[in-house]
Design an enzyme around this catalytic site. Structure first.
Site, mmCIF file in Angstrom:
data_model
loop_
_atom_site.group_PDB
_atom_site.id
_atom_site.type_symbol
_atom_site.label_atom_id
_atom_site.label_comp_id
_atom_site.label_asym_id
_atom_site.label_seq_id
_atom_site.Cartn_x
_atom_site.Cartn_y
_atom_site.Cartn_z
ATOM 1 N N GLY A 13 0.828 -1.210 0.000
ATOM 2 C CA GLY A 13 0.000 0.000 0.000
ATOM 3 C C GLY A 13 0.855 1.250 0.000
ATOM 4 N N GLY A 16 -0.497 4.646 -1.185
ATOM 5 C CA GLY A 16 -1.640 5.222 -0.467
ATOM 6 C C GLY A 16 -1.269 6.417 0.387
ATOM 7 N N ARG A 41 -2.880 -0.576 -7.509
ATOM 8 C CA ARG A 41 -3.647 0.126 -8.545
ATOM 9 C C ARG A 41 -3.184 1.547 -8.804
ATOM 10 N NH1 ARG A 41 -8.588 -2.386 -6.749
ATOM 11 N NH2 ARG A 41 -8.962 -4.181 -8.085
ATOM 12 N N ASP A 58 -0.254 -7.632 -5.574
ATOM 13 C CA ASP A 58 -1.661 -7.730 -5.173
ATOM 14 C C ASP A 58 -1.646 -8.576 -3.904
ATOM 15 O OD1 ASP A 58 -4.294 -8.321 -4.705
ATOM 16 O OD2 ASP A 58 -4.757 -8.862 -6.796
ATOM 17 N N TYR A 147 -15.541 -2.560 6.832
ATOM 18 C CA TYR A 147 -14.151 -2.163 7.139
ATOM 19 C C TYR A 147 -13.850 -2.407 8.620
ATOM 20 C CZ TYR A 147 -10.243 1.178 7.796
ATOM 21 O OH TYR A 147 -9.058 1.779 8.117
ATOM 22 N N LYS A 151 -11.220 -4.946 10.445
ATOM 23 C CA LYS A 151 -10.167 -4.450 11.346
ATOM 24 C C LYS A 151 -10.203 -5.172 12.696
ATOM 25 C CE LYS A 151 -7.851 -1.874 8.659
ATOM 26 N NZ LYS A 151 -6.493 -2.288 8.297
HETATM 27 C C1 AKB Z 1 -11.432 5.850 7.207
HETATM 28 O O1 AKB Z 1 -12.030 6.934 7.352
HETATM 29 O O2 AKB Z 1 -11.961 4.844 6.731
HETATM 30 C C2 AKB Z 1 -10.005 5.752 7.718
HETATM 31 C C3 AKB Z 1 -9.954 5.265 9.125
HETATM 32 C C4 AKB Z 1 -10.352 6.137 10.234
HETATM 33 O O3 AKB Z 1 -9.577 4.150 9.347
HETATM 34 N N1 AKB Z 1 -9.369 7.021 7.594
#
Ligand code: AKB
Length: 324
Positions: A13, A16, A41, A58, A147, A151
């Site tokens: 990454g 990024g 990407r 990847d 997400y 995590k």
């Molecule tokens: C997001 O907003 O998805 C990220 C985070 C807080 O993990 N910046």
């Protein structure tokens, strides 16, 4: 592994928002040729390409990672590749695939090759049931976003590899990160970066969260400092490993806009909340990061005022040079 032996680093990454600046900081610290940047990407910047090795990886493809690990004799991976919260809600299966299967590949390679791993977590691990003010280190983790789910699973999987296989895995729950080098992409806290670019370029910004939305944030120089500091800490002294709370400041979208106005008086900010409001509302307003302070000495240098001044100076220079 002793500190002096840590000298072959892979950053996934690397194109990024955080990876791009982390790679440069690591190259400055450990030597340009000792830090391999890997992207997928996004197009790598000139700076990334000209300061050291660059590879395409990847993270869902284990072979592509293993090839680079073998070729460069990698001993440490900063695994920054991830799909963030807003994109994760639009593409939940992709988010699971990249964040979970990607991490699993990294951890398996780390186990087999005896590598150290940094894996970022996020304030997205928290959810509506978590205390919102001064959110404790050890608390309820019931996120509502894909997400956030990846995590939480990532923190637990990393900790499993620590306990079961003796792999050195560490991680920080990043708050929103504000930076001037590379734009973030697909996150909920992105407004806190976009607002600066728009204020400087157009003196107007339409913010996608309400003006009273308060979130924890950290400026990039502190984020980089903390990340490297955690990786240099004595592993045997850490009580936590993969899930350190961390913050430097908390402010509402309006407080940020008002601080920017002190430098750009004719800046106008409007508020048009979209689907990201719901994500922001499920996250903490402020964070208790005493475990990071006590276990490895976390101490940020930037508050809101200092961060805004620095961001505006940096972006104004870029604007004058025609770079943004
Ligand atoms: C997001 O907003 O998805 C990220 C985070 C807080 O993990 N910046």
């Amino acid at each position: 592994m002793a500190k002096s032996e840590m000298n072959k680093i892979l950053v996934t990454g690397a194109t990024g928002q955080i990876g791009s600046e982390l790679t440069i900081a690591l190259r400055e610290k450990y030597g340009n040729n000792n830090v391999v940047a890997a992207g997928h990407r996004r197009k790598p910047s000139e700076k990334l390409l000209s300061t050291g090795p660059y590879e395409t990886i990847d993270v869902r493809d284990r072979e592509s990672i293993e090839k680079v690990v073998r070729e460069y004799g990698i001993d440490t991976i900063y695994h920054m590749a991830a799909i963030l919260s807003a994109t994760g809600e639009e593409k939940p299966l992709l988010c699971w695939d990249v964040n979970i299967n990607g991490l699993y590949n990294i951890l398996e390679i780390a186990r087999e090759h005896n590598l150290r791993v940094f894996h970022p977590s996020s304030i997205a691990v928290f959810g509506p049931e978590t205390p919102k003010e001064n959110t404790p280190q050890d608390t309820i983790l019931k996120p509502r976003t894909m997400y956030g789910i990846t995590k939480v699973a990532g923190e637990l999987l990393g900790e499993y590899y620590v306990r079961k296989f003796n792999v050195d895995v560490r991680g920080i729950r990043y708050p929103g990160i504000i930076s001037s080098e590379t734009l973030p992409g697909g996150g909920t806290t992105d407004f806190a970066v976009e607002i600066f670019y728009e204020a400087i370029k157009n003196k107007r910004y339409t913010c996608f969260v309400r003006e009273d939305t308060v979130l924890p944030m950290t400026y990039m120089p502190d984020c980089i400092k903390g990340t490297i500091q955690l990786m240099e800490a004595d592993f045997s002294k850490l009580k936590h490993h993969t899930d350190f709370n961390l913050t430097a400041m908390s402010f509402s979208a309006k407080e940020l806009a008002d601080e920017i106005k002190k430098h750009i008086p004719d800046f106008v900010c409007e508020y048009k909340p979209d689907f990201r409001q719901k994500i922001a509302d499920s996250w903490p307003k402020s964070i208790d990061d005493s475990a990071a302070r006590e276990e490895w000495g976390w101490k940020p240098d930037y508050d809101l005022e200092k961060m805004v001044k620095d961001m505006i100076e940096k972006l104004q220079k870029k604007h004058e040079a025609g770079l943004i």
